[in-house]
Design an enzyme around this catalytic site. Structure first.
Site, PDB file in Angstrom:
ATOM      1  N   SER A  77      23.540 -43.407 -34.896  1.00 43.34           N
ATOM      2  CA  SER A  77      22.926 -44.531 -34.410  1.00 43.34           C
ATOM      3  C   SER A  77      22.069 -45.183 -35.590  1.00 43.34           C
ATOM      4  O   SER A  77      21.817 -44.668 -36.449  1.00 43.34           O
ATOM      5  CB  SER A  77      21.796 -43.815 -33.418  1.00 43.34           C
TER       6      SER A  77
HETATM    7  N1  SAH Z   1      22.115 -38.405 -32.097  1.00 47.56           N
HETATM    8  C1  SAH Z   1      23.202 -39.250 -32.965  1.00 47.56           C
HETATM    9  C2  SAH Z   1      23.899 -40.102 -32.051  1.00 47.56           C
HETATM   10  C3  SAH Z   1      25.542 -39.727 -32.015  1.00 47.56           C
HETATM   11  S1  SAH Z   1      26.420 -40.982 -30.774  1.00 47.56           S
HETATM   12  C4  SAH Z   1      22.496 -39.812 -33.999  1.00 47.56           C
HETATM   13  O1  SAH Z   1      21.817 -39.147 -34.793  1.00 47.56           O
HETATM   14  O2  SAH Z   1      23.173 -40.746 -34.448  1.00 47.56           O
HETATM   15  C5  SAH Z   1      26.373 -40.193 -29.259  1.00 47.56           C
HETATM   16  C6  SAH Z   1      26.766 -38.900 -29.126  1.00 47.56           C
HETATM   17  O3  SAH Z   1      26.971 -38.362 -27.758  1.00 47.56           O
HETATM   18  C7  SAH Z   1      28.461 -38.794 -29.365  1.00 47.56           C
HETATM   19  O4  SAH Z   1      28.718 -37.857 -30.492  1.00 47.56           O
HETATM   20  C8  SAH Z   1      29.270 -38.257 -28.123  1.00 47.56           C
HETATM   21  O5  SAH Z   1      30.333 -37.376 -28.290  1.00 47.56           O
HETATM   22  C9  SAH Z   1      27.813 -37.661 -27.454  1.00 47.56           C
HETATM   23  N2  SAH Z   1      27.800 -37.284 -26.096  1.00 47.56           N
HETATM   24  C10 SAH Z   1      28.460 -38.141 -25.106  1.00 47.56           C
HETATM   25  N3  SAH Z   1      28.249 -37.479 -23.817  1.00 47.56           N
HETATM   26  C11 SAH Z   1      27.963 -36.250 -24.130  1.00 47.56           C
HETATM   27  C12 SAH Z   1      27.485 -35.132 -23.244  1.00 47.56           C
HETATM   28  N4  SAH Z   1      27.664 -35.648 -21.971  1.00 47.56           N
HETATM   29  N5  SAH Z   1      26.999 -34.202 -23.612  1.00 47.56           N
HETATM   30  C13 SAH Z   1      26.844 -34.050 -25.129  1.00 47.56           C
HETATM   31  N6  SAH Z   1      27.303 -34.952 -25.895  1.00 47.56           N
HETATM   32  C14 SAH Z   1      27.712 -36.308 -25.395  1.00 47.56           C
END
Ligand code: SAH
Length: 230
Positions: A77
C-alpha cells in the site's frame, strides 16, 4: 541476529545508492504535509526500512507515495494509506492487541509492531506470507507479531477482542464476523467496494452498536476467501 538485520537493511540500502534514513525522513515530511499528525505512526514509519519490503529492482521507488507490485498480483500500500489507516484506528487510544487482515509483504505489520504490543496478521498467499515472515524475523519483530498463513475473512475469534482491526484488501461488504471481534471502543478500518472503493472507519460503541464513517476514496486489491498455497 543483529548482523542479519544489518545485512538485510544494508544490502537493500546499498541498492538505493542513497541514505535510506534521509529518504524516509522526506517521506515523513510529506506525510505531515498530507495531514498525518500521530507521532507514533510517523516515528514508526521513520523506523521501518520500507525498501526491504519490495523487490530489489523497485527499492529506489520504495519511499515514493505510491503502491508498488509485490508479486502474486498484489501490492504494497502507498505510504499515505498505511499512515492514514493506522492513525485512524489508533486515534486517542493506545491499542494493545491489533488484527491485520492482508499482511502482504509485511510492511504495515512492521509499522504496527513498532508501538503495538501484540500484532496478529493474516495473509492468504503462501508466496507472500513466507518472505514477510522472514523480513519480520530479520527485523526482530516476531516477539510482538504473530503472522498467520490463512484466510483472514473470519478473523481470529479465539484471540478476539481486538482494540483495532486493519483490513488491507477490499470486499463488497466488511465481514460482520470482524466487527464482532472488536473490543467495545475499538475501531476497524477497511476499504469497501469493488470498482469504486472507500475507506470505512467503524467504531464499536456497545455490545450491539457500531458507528460507521466513510473516509477517502481508495484503490485496494480484492479481499478473497480461501488460501493460495503457492
Ligand atoms: N498490508 C500490506 C498490503 C498488502 S495488499 C502492506 O503493508 O502494504 C493486501 C493483501 O491482502 C494481499 O497480499 C492479499 O493476498 C491479502 N488478502 C486478500 N484477501 C485476504 C484474506 N481473506 N485473508 C488474508 N489476506 C488476504
Amino acid at each position: 541476529m543483529r548482523q542479519a538485520v544489518q545485512g538485510v537493511t544494508s544490502r537493500a540500502a546499498g541498492n538505493l545508492g542513497l541514505n535510506s534514513d534521509r529518504l524516509r525522513a522526506s517521506m515523513i515530511e510529506r506525510l505531515r504535509r498530507q495531514g498525518i499528525q500521530d507521532e507514533r505512526v510517523l516515528n514508526a514509519m521513520q523506523a521501518v526500512p520500507r525498501h526491504i519490503f519490495v523487490d530489489e529492482g523497485l527499492a529506489s521507488r520504495a519511499y515514493e507515495d505510491a503502491a508498488l507490485p509485490i508479486g502474486h498480483g498484489q501490492t504494497i500500500s502507498q505510504p499515505w494509506v498505511v499512515a492514514r489507516m493506522i492513525a485512524a484506528v489508533c486515534e486517542n487510544r493506545v491499542p494493545v492487541k491489533v488484527l491485520e487482515v492482508g499482511a502482504g509483504c509485511g510492511y504495515q505489520t512492521a509499522v504496527l509492531a513498532q508501538f503495538v504490543k501484540e500484532v496478529h496478521a493474516i495473509e492468504r498467499i503462501r508466496g507472500l506470507y513466507e518472505p514477510a515472515r522472514d523480513r519480520l524475523r530479520a527485523l526482530r519483530l516476531m516477539a510482538r507479531v504473530r503472522l498467520i498463513y490463512g484466510d483472514g475473512m473470519a478473523g481470529l475469534p479465539g484471540v478476539a477482542p481486538f482494540d483495532a482491526i486493519v483490513v488491507a484488501a477490499a470486499g463488497i461488504k466488511i465481514p460482520q464476523g470482524l466487527l464482532e471481534q472488536l473490543a467495545i471502543g475499538g475501531r476497524l478500518i477497511a476499504p469497501e467496494g469493488t470498482t469504486a472503493q472507500r475507506l470505512i472507519l467503524i467504531e464499536r460503541t456497545g455490545a450491539a452498536n457500531w458507528r460507521r464513517v466513510e473516509l477517502e476514496s481508495v484503490r485496494f486489491v480484492p479481499l478473497r476467501s480461501g488460501v493460495q498455497p503457492y
